[in-house]
Design an enzyme around this catalytic site. Structure first.
Site, PDB file in Angstrom:
ATOM      1  N   HIS A 143      20.508 -55.698 -70.369  1.00  0.00           N
ATOM      2  CA  HIS A 143      20.425 -56.873 -71.243  1.00  0.00           C
ATOM      3  C   HIS A 143      20.908 -58.090 -70.470  1.00  0.00           C
ATOM      4  CE1 HIS A 143      20.993 -59.454 -74.735  1.00  0.00           C
ATOM      5  NE2 HIS A 143      20.156 -58.629 -75.339  1.00  0.00           N
ATOM      6  N   ASP A 197      16.995 -51.513 -78.482  1.00  0.00           N
ATOM      7  CA  ASP A 197      15.696 -50.836 -78.534  1.00  0.00           C
ATOM      8  C   ASP A 197      15.762 -49.369 -78.127  1.00  0.00           C
ATOM      9  OD1 ASP A 197      14.222 -53.089 -79.356  1.00  0.00           O
ATOM     10  OD2 ASP A 197      14.304 -53.888 -77.332  1.00  0.00           O
TER      11      ASP A 197
HETATM   12  N1  CMC Z   1      16.027 -50.190 -65.509  1.00  0.00           N
HETATM   13  C1  CMC Z   1      16.263 -50.263 -64.170  1.00  0.00           C
HETATM   14  N2  CMC Z   1      16.814 -51.314 -63.545  1.00  0.00           N
HETATM   15  C2  CMC Z   1      17.144 -52.361 -64.322  1.00  0.00           C
HETATM   16  C3  CMC Z   1      16.931 -52.373 -65.697  1.00  0.00           C
HETATM   17  C4  CMC Z   1      16.367 -51.224 -66.292  1.00  0.00           C
HETATM   18  N3  CMC Z   1      16.139 -51.175 -67.613  1.00  0.00           N
HETATM   19  N4  CMC Z   1      17.355 -53.549 -66.218  1.00  0.00           N
HETATM   20  C5  CMC Z   1      17.800 -54.267 -65.180  1.00  0.00           C
HETATM   21  N5  CMC Z   1      17.692 -53.542 -64.022  1.00  0.00           N
HETATM   22  C6  CMC Z   1      18.152 -53.948 -62.672  1.00  0.00           C
HETATM   23  C7  CMC Z   1      17.218 -54.952 -62.064  1.00  0.00           C
HETATM   24  O1  CMC Z   1      16.230 -54.324 -61.278  1.00  0.00           O
HETATM   25  C8  CMC Z   1      18.166 -55.792 -61.234  1.00  0.00           C
HETATM   26  O2  CMC Z   1      18.480 -55.051 -60.071  1.00  0.00           O
HETATM   27  P1  CMC Z   1      18.804 -55.830 -58.681  1.00  0.00           P
HETATM   28  O3  CMC Z   1      20.042 -56.647 -58.950  1.00  0.00           O
HETATM   29  O4  CMC Z   1      18.994 -54.752 -57.681  1.00  0.00           O
HETATM   30  O5  CMC Z   1      17.596 -56.689 -58.399  1.00  0.00           O
HETATM   31  C9  CMC Z   1      19.428 -55.850 -62.086  1.00  0.00           C
HETATM   32  O6  CMC Z   1      19.396 -54.647 -62.877  1.00  0.00           O
HETATM   33  C10 CMC Z   1      19.512 -57.054 -63.010  1.00  0.00           C
HETATM   34  O7  CMC Z   1      18.309 -57.103 -63.771  1.00  0.00           O
HETATM   35  P2  CMC Z   1      17.532 -58.414 -64.148  1.00  0.00           P
HETATM   36  O8  CMC Z   1      16.102 -58.082 -64.377  1.00  0.00           O
HETATM   37  O9  CMC Z   1      17.853 -59.500 -63.148  1.00  0.00           O
HETATM   38  O10 CMC Z   1      18.260 -58.785 -65.512  1.00  0.00           O
HETATM   39  P3  CMC Z   1      17.731 -59.763 -66.599  1.00  0.00           P
HETATM   40  O11 CMC Z   1      18.914 -60.241 -67.329  1.00  0.00           O
HETATM   41  O12 CMC Z   1      16.815 -60.772 -66.027  1.00  0.00           O
HETATM   42  O13 CMC Z   1      16.817 -58.818 -67.548  1.00  0.00           O
HETATM   43  C11 CMC Z   1      16.182 -57.260 -69.200  1.00  0.00           C
HETATM   44  C12 CMC Z   1      17.268 -58.245 -68.721  1.00  0.00           C
HETATM   45  C13 CMC Z   1      16.502 -56.832 -70.627  1.00  0.00           C
HETATM   46  C14 CMC Z   1      14.828 -57.942 -69.198  1.00  0.00           C
HETATM   47  C15 CMC Z   1      16.182 -56.028 -68.268  1.00  0.00           C
HETATM   48  O14 CMC Z   1      17.433 -55.378 -68.308  1.00  0.00           O
HETATM   49  C16 CMC Z   1      15.059 -55.049 -68.593  1.00  0.00           C
HETATM   50  O15 CMC Z   1      13.929 -55.216 -68.123  1.00  0.00           O
HETATM   51  N6  CMC Z   1      15.333 -53.982 -69.433  1.00  0.00           N
HETATM   52  C17 CMC Z   1      14.299 -53.077 -69.849  1.00  0.00           C
HETATM   53  C18 CMC Z   1      13.491 -53.686 -71.001  1.00  0.00           C
HETATM   54  C19 CMC Z   1      14.281 -53.691 -72.287  1.00  0.00           C
HETATM   55  O16 CMC Z   1      14.905 -52.733 -72.676  1.00  0.00           O
HETATM   56  N7  CMC Z   1      14.210 -54.830 -73.009  1.00  0.00           N
HETATM   57  C20 CMC Z   1      14.880 -55.008 -74.287  1.00  0.00           C
HETATM   58  C21 CMC Z   1      15.995 -56.013 -74.199  1.00  0.00           C
HETATM   59  S1  CMC Z   1      17.152 -55.975 -75.573  1.00  0.00           S
HETATM   60  C22 CMC Z   1      16.282 -56.352 -77.003  1.00  0.00           C
HETATM   61  C23 CMC Z   1      15.507 -57.592 -76.949  1.00  0.00           C
HETATM   62  O17 CMC Z   1      16.012 -58.662 -76.616  1.00  0.00           O
HETATM   63  O18 CMC Z   1      14.334 -57.537 -77.270  1.00  0.00           O
END
Ligand code: CMC
Length: 445
Positions: free
Chosen positions: A311, A367
């Site tokens: 998140h 989720d």
């Molecule tokens: N699985 C594997 N790696 C992950 C995941 C995951 N679910 N989430 C983040 N990471 C890694 C990402 O690759 C990055 O690694 P590195 O620092 O080595 O590049 C690090 O963790 C930080 O991730 P980010 O993408 O920079 O973080 P963000 O804040 O931009 O994204 C997020 C947040 C929710 C989009 C992301 O965690 C994600 O894609 N999660 C899976 C989709 C998901 O469950 N979404 C629902 C969010 S909660 C409810 C809502 O708001 O709808």
């Protein structure tokens, strides 16, 4: 650091220029540097893709502490609301800032129930979509189309008219959501039954048919009401920021919420609940194992993520996921075991002890467990995100209203750092370079 101890200004030195920027302190002592004069005084802008460090507004609706895993609506802890409140009561709380008095709640619920039907012509609107069309696309289109039936709803409508638009949205969204499903099934659309409460009514419109009586199970109603409460608001997330962005151009409430539904649909946002179940099913069907899937999720090249994990704000267990994990056990005790819960818990167990997830502070989000409950309630997979939208609706409306009344509100118009070609002269066709060979933006840095 509390308000008294907080510095009043932050000093920025840029070359030979120095400016003092005011510091703002929120009621929970969050610090923010007010950069509104930055460009006019220094010529520089800030660079913050994804607005990771940018506060876009002041808000009194929801407080979230991602480090501690705290979520409160208007000061009330989500755990207490989940246990003691109802979705309509929470909707009032978000819209008005206080829990309703008994007579206020009764008249709010009555008002909603008087607007649940959609125009008869609007019922035909659903029939133009392909039966396999995703219900989120249908809902976004239908909510946008409400503006055609209520053309008098504008950004600058009177307070009374804006409230009526909010009530109409809350009242008609369950009807629209269920019609998007009934259309897919080819079943007749059910009229709302206004003697039922809000959540029971949507289940009635989803699952009843004109052929036989349908009794709504109170245990199922309670579980769905809990899901709606937990989704009701989450401060400046992607879809809410979208709603505010569209509102910032002074678009009406229906147009703004329609855009919010489109933003929510994406798999990184609300669409993750559908993706989680699809991931769990692929493991159950033996297409992969939990361990193999986790290896893929950690690999940068795979493009795979552990859906329902991670998140932007929570760097701790999402409090909504904690409540939902417990609710999964309670609901399944009633509706029967689901092997997907075992798989989800296995994935969570691996993640919480794996260095990759621990280092990045990736925990289950809302989720991760919600889909298992939706499934137990009989809600089809591609309707999961529609129910997220139904839950988020009062939050979107409250945020739209707050934006409307905010004296600091301005049209949202971020700047950019231009990295393209400098001025050049028009080229004759034989001298051009194909666009297919254009380097990616990253390569130009
Ligand atoms: N699985 C594997 N790696 C992950 C995941 C995951 N679910 N989430 C983040 N990471 C890694 C990402 O690759 C990055 O690694 P590195 O620092 O080595 O590049 C690090 O963790 C930080 O991730 P980010 O993408 O920079 O973080 P963000 O804040 O931009 O994204 C997020 C947040 C929710 C989009 C992301 O965690 C994600 O894609 N999660 C899976 C989709 C998901 O469950 N979404 C629902 C969010 S909660 C409810 C809502 O708001 O709808």
């Amino acid at each position: 650091m509390d308000k008294q101890q907080a510095p009043k200004t932050a000093r920025l030195i840029l070359g030979d220029k120095q400016i003092d920027l005011p510091v703002m302190v929120g009621t929970e002592n969050e610090l923010a540097i007010d950069i509104r004069k930055l460009r006019s005084e220094t010529g520089a802008i800030t660079f913050d893709p994804g607005m990771v460090n940018t506060g876009s507004c002041e808000s009194r609706i929801t407080f979230l502490d991602g480090e501690k895993g705290i979520l409160r609506y208007a000061g009330y802890p989500i755990e207490q609301l989940a246990e003691k409140s109802s979705f309509t009561e929470v909707a009032w709380l978000l819209l008005k800032g206080e829990l309703p008095m008994a007579d206020e709640l009764a008249s709010f619920e009555r008002e909603i129930s008087r607007h649940t039907m959609v125009h008869e012509d609007f019922r035909r609107f659903f029939s133009v979509f392909p039966k396999a069309g995703h219900p989120m696309a249908i809902c976004a289109a239908a909510i946008g189309a409400l503006s055609t039936f209520y053309g008098d709803v504008r950004f600058d409508s009177s307070e009374e008219e804006r409230w009526k638009a909010a009530v109409r949205l809350l009242a008609k969204m369950p009807t629209i959501a269920s019609y998007s499903y009934k259309h897919h099934l080819g079943q007749p659309f059910m009229y709302p039954r206004n003697e039922l409460d809000y959540t029971a009514n949507v289940l009635h419109m989803m699952f009843a048919t004109p052929c036989e009586p349908f009794a709504v199970d109170p245990v199922i109603v309670k579980a769905l009401d809990l899901l709606l409460i937990l989704h009701a608001d989450h401060e400046q997330n992607c879809s809410t920021s979208t709603v505010r962005t569209v509102a910032s151009a002074q678009s009406n409430l229906f147009a703004s919420v329609s855009a919010g539904i489109s933003a929510l649909w994406g798999p990184l946002h609300g669409g993750a609940n559908q993706k989680v179940i699809e991931m769990l099913i692929s493991i159950r069907e033996g297409k992969t194992t939990a361990k193999k899937f986790m290896e893929l999720a950690k690999s940068k090249d795979s493009g795979v993520r552990l859906m329902g994990f991670g998140h932007r704000v929570y760097k701790n267990y999402d409090p909504r996921a904690r409540i939902l994990k417990q609710a999964c056990h309670d609901v399944l005790a009633r509706t029967g075991a689901n092997p997907l819960l075992e798989i989800a818990m296995e994935l969570e167990g691996i993640a919480l002890s794996d260095q990759y997830f621990v280092e990045r502070k990736l925990y289950p989000n809302v989720d991760f467990y919600s889909g298992i409950i939706y499934q137990a309630l009989g809600i089809p997979i591609d309707m999961f995100t529609v129910f997220f939208a139904l839950g988020r609706l009062p939050g979107w409306i409250a945020q739209w209203m707050e934006f409307h009344d905010d004296p600091n509100a301005k049209i949202l118009r971020p700047r950019q750092i231009y990295m393209g070609s400098n001025q050049r002269d028009y080229l004759p066709r034989q001298k051009r370079v194909s666009a297919a060979k254009k380097p990616a933006l990253a390569a130009t840095r």
